[in-house]
Design a protein around this motif. Structure first.
Motif, PDB file in Angstrom:
ATOM      1  N   ASP A  74       0.800  -1.227   0.000  1.00 18.84           N
ATOM      2  CA  ASP A  74       0.000   0.000   0.000  1.00 18.84           C
ATOM      3  C   ASP A  74       0.830   1.272   0.000  1.00 18.84           C
ATOM      4  OD1 ASP A  74       0.986  -0.107   2.552  1.00 18.84           O
ATOM      5  OD2 ASP A  74      -0.954  -0.410   3.532  1.00 18.84           O
ATOM      6  N   GLY A  75       2.150   1.152  -0.103  1.00 23.72           N
ATOM      7  CA  GLY A  75       3.000   2.327  -0.227  1.00 23.72           C
ATOM      8  C   GLY A  75       3.137   3.168   1.016  1.00 23.72           C
ATOM      9  N   HIS A 100      -1.363  -7.690   7.585  1.00 25.00           N
ATOM     10  CA  HIS A 100      -1.075  -6.252   7.691  1.00 25.00           C
ATOM     11  C   HIS A 100      -0.590  -5.942   9.097  1.00 25.00           C
ATOM     12  CE1 HIS A 100      -1.402  -1.992   6.779  1.00 25.00           C
ATOM     13  NE2 HIS A 100      -2.054  -1.824   7.914  1.00 25.00           N
ATOM     14  N   GLN A 101       0.472  -5.124   9.183  1.00 20.63           N
ATOM     15  CA  GLN A 101       1.018  -4.771  10.488  1.00 20.63           C
ATOM     16  C   GLN A 101       0.286  -3.573  11.073  1.00 20.63           C
ATOM     17  OE1 GLN A 101       5.058  -3.048  10.975  1.00 20.63           O
ATOM     18  NE2 GLN A 101       5.506  -4.877  12.189  1.00 20.63           N
ATOM     19  N   LEU A 102      -0.107  -3.683  12.321  1.00 19.85           N
ATOM     20  CA  LEU A 102      -0.787  -2.601  13.030  1.00 19.85           C
ATOM     21  C   LEU A 102       0.228  -1.702  13.727  1.00 19.85           C
ATOM     22  CD1 LEU A 102      -3.697  -4.727  14.576  1.00 19.85           C
ATOM     23  CD2 LEU A 102      -3.666  -3.479  12.402  1.00 19.85           C
ATOM     24  N   GLU A 103      -0.269  -0.618  14.331  1.00 20.41           N
ATOM     25  CA  GLU A 103       0.624   0.353  14.959  1.00 20.41           C
ATOM     26  C   GLU A 103       1.385  -0.239  16.135  1.00 20.41           C
ATOM     27  OE1 GLU A 103      -1.458   3.884  15.969  1.00 20.41           O
ATOM     28  OE2 GLU A 103      -1.902   4.442  13.890  1.00 20.41           O
ATOM     29  N   ARG A 133       0.638   4.418  -5.681  1.00 20.18           N
ATOM     30  CA  ARG A 133       1.222   3.944  -4.429  1.00 20.18           C
ATOM     31  C   ARG A 133       0.989   2.453  -4.245  1.00 20.18           C
ATOM     32  NH1 ARG A 133      -2.047   7.514  -0.377  1.00 20.18           N
ATOM     33  NH2 ARG A 133      -3.635   6.632  -1.773  1.00 20.18           N
ATOM     34  N   ASN A 134      -0.129   1.957  -4.725  1.00 24.16           N
ATOM     35  CA  ASN A 134      -0.518   0.579  -4.457  1.00 24.16           C
ATOM     36  C   ASN A 134       0.087  -0.395  -5.454  1.00 24.16           C
ATOM     37  OD1 ASN A 134      -2.099   1.412  -2.314  1.00 24.16           O
ATOM     38  ND2 ASN A 134      -3.975   1.502  -3.525  1.00 24.16           N
ATOM     39  N   LYS A 135       0.274  -1.610  -4.993  1.00 19.63           N
ATOM     40  CA  LYS A 135       0.668  -2.714  -5.860  1.00 19.63           C
ATOM     41  C   LYS A 135      -0.444  -3.762  -5.848  1.00 19.63           C
ATOM     42  CE  LYS A 135       5.731  -2.486  -5.708  1.00 19.63           C
ATOM     43  NZ  LYS A 135       5.874  -1.230  -4.974  1.00 19.63           N
ATOM     44  N   GLU A 136      -0.731  -4.254  -7.037  1.00 21.72           N
ATOM     45  CA  GLU A 136      -1.696  -5.327  -7.160  1.00 21.72           C
ATOM     46  C   GLU A 136      -0.962  -6.662  -7.297  1.00 21.72           C
ATOM     47  OE1 GLU A 136      -3.415  -1.943  -7.046  1.00 21.72           O
ATOM     48  OE2 GLU A 136      -2.275  -2.228  -8.908  1.00 21.72           O
TER      49      GLU A 136
END
Length: 458
Positions: A74-75, A100-103, A133-136
């Motif tokens: 997600d950049g 996905h990594q959280l804060e 910014r995004n990668k698919e």
């Protein structure tokens, strides 16, 4: 991507520590480095999936084959973990988990992409939509040894997960920005080898419905039975270049190959080399006796050249080896060939020679390897190509290896052309001949080149 691979090595090392794969005496355990907390958290989440009956199933081909891959999708500067599983007992066993990594450095499952088949064949991360910014994810699902499906998946803000953008069967595919809009398109090739018909389908992102739609198609040459190679390259467009896809295929006659060149022209996907009357890209057709000589940027100008081999006349029937002159041509956006130069391409010895125009139609060659560590290629002047008239040798090029190569490179009238590393010397010698070949030592050195490795065709 290099950073991601480096971090993957660290992740693998950490996992070895966490899973007890390194056994040391208890007194020594305190000295082991403590793995970073975020990796511990990631492994905990992955272990939950594995405990439910999942096993790693990384892609089997391509540049991204690790079962766990760290990619900033997600950049935002923080890498997501893309993990490939086979989950036994599930209706769709092949599954791709995106963590996905959280804060607080913990991980959560953001998305699960499911697919059918025997294996995940490959995965690519590319920008396909209008958000740079995004990668698919572009995923190839292998159904069998002959059947493959291709899916593209992008993040949906509305659904807060990765969703399917397109899905289709294919024989080959390529990712390239063919229309130069700063985002990749997908060109899918499908071939009916029985009927000898095939076509290229262009899928492009539609910002209105936020999917990858079939935008255009273009036919391949007729009489094709298989696709042997595919490569992204460029063609000339005035003083500029245009992206192009070079597709080389085998023809049904069993002795020829043909290359179709696809490019974006006048707002359409076009097979720019196709003759509409014959249905063939006739200017790129060639015998496959020289299969080892493939498309390459032979003159290093950023434009891909195609080879057109032609058999040189043979004087001695005792010499069973065939010798080929190779005409290298590049193409413009209208599909017209542009001559670059002729070469004698000696792929077995790793060199080629750019042939002067005056040599066309008046030379023949022979090879010899009488002395160990010395291979000789001799050029002969044979103007009339009359079997009753003996050709005259005028040049010999040597490939020298072995401990005494330095001495042999200067024996008689020999001179050094080039050295290749610490083990090979290329030398040459002009022979006494009534014909002036038009080259001296410096001119020969300028035209003598080593065959450089190219990116492999896909």
């Amino acid at each position: 991507m290099r950073e991601a691979r480096c971090k993957m090595v660290l992740v693998a090392a950490v996992f070895l520590l966490l899973t007890g794969c390194l056994f040391q005496p208890p007194d020594d355990l305190y000295s082991l480095p403590e793995p970073p907390a975020d990796y511990q958290n990631l492994y905990t989440k992955i272990d939950e999936v594995r405990a439910a009956g999942a096993e790693y199933a990384g892609p089997v081909q391509g540049t991204n084959t690790q079962p766990i891959q760290l990619v900033d999708l997600d950049g935002d500067g923080v890498q997501e973990a893309v993990v490939f599983f086979r989950i036994l007992g599930d209706e769709q066993q092949l599954q791709i988990y995106i963590f996905h990594q959280l804060e607080d450095e913990s991980y959560e499952v953001q998305s699960v992409i499911k697919g059918d088949g025997n294996a995940i064949y490959s995965v690519d991360y590319e920008n396909l939509d209008d958000d740079l910014r995004n990668k698919e994810l572009v995923v190839s699902w292998q159904i069998s040894s002959l059947v493959y499906n291709l899916g593209a998946y992008g993040y949906s803000n509305q659904e807060e997960q990765y969703v399917e953008l397109m899905f289709t069967s294919y024989n080959r595919f390529s990712l390239l920005d063919i229309d130069k809009d700063n985002q990749k398109e997908i060109v899918v090739l499908n071939l009916n080898s029985i009927q000898g018909e095939g076509q290229a389908d262009l899928f492009d992102y539609d910002s209105n419905d936020k999917t990858m739609n079939l935008q255009d198609t273009a036919p391949m040459s007729k009489e094709i039975i298989s696709i042997s190679a595919m490569r992204n390259g460029s063609v000339k467009n005035g003083d500029l270049t245009a992206p192009a896809l070079f597709v080389t295929s085998d023809l049904s006659n069993g002795i020829s190959t043909i290359t179709d060149i696809f490019a974006w022209r006048d707002g359409r996907l076009a097979n720019i080399t196709l003759n509409t009357e014959s249905g063939m890209s006739e200017s790129t057709r060639r015998v496959n006796s020289m299969r080892t000589v493939a498309a390459r940027d032979i003159n290093c100008d950023g434009i891909l050249e195609l080879p057109r081999p032609s058999l040189l006349p043979a004087y001695s029937k005792e010499n069973a080896e065939s010798f080929w002159s190779v005409l290298w041509q590049q193409y413009d956006l209208q599909g017209s060939p542009i001559r670059v130069f002729h070469t004698y391409f000696n792929d077995t010895e790793g060199w080629y020679l750019i042939l002067p125009d005056a040599w066309d139609g008046v030379i023949t060659l022979a090879k010899s390897s009488i002395v160990s560590g010395e291979r000789a290629t001799t050029f002969y002047y044979w103007k009339d190509q009359d079997p009753g008239t003996a050709p005259q040798e005028f040049l010999t090029i040597y490939k020298l290896t072995g401990p005494n190569r330095e001495t042999r490179s200067r024996t008689g009238g020999r001179f050094v052309l080039m050295t290749d590393g610490d083990s090979t010397i290329y030398a040459a010698e002009f022979k006494s001949c009534d014909w002036d070949c038009g080259l001296d030592e410096d001119g020969l050195r300028e035209r003598f080149q080593l065959i450089q490795p190219e990116w492999p065709d896909t």
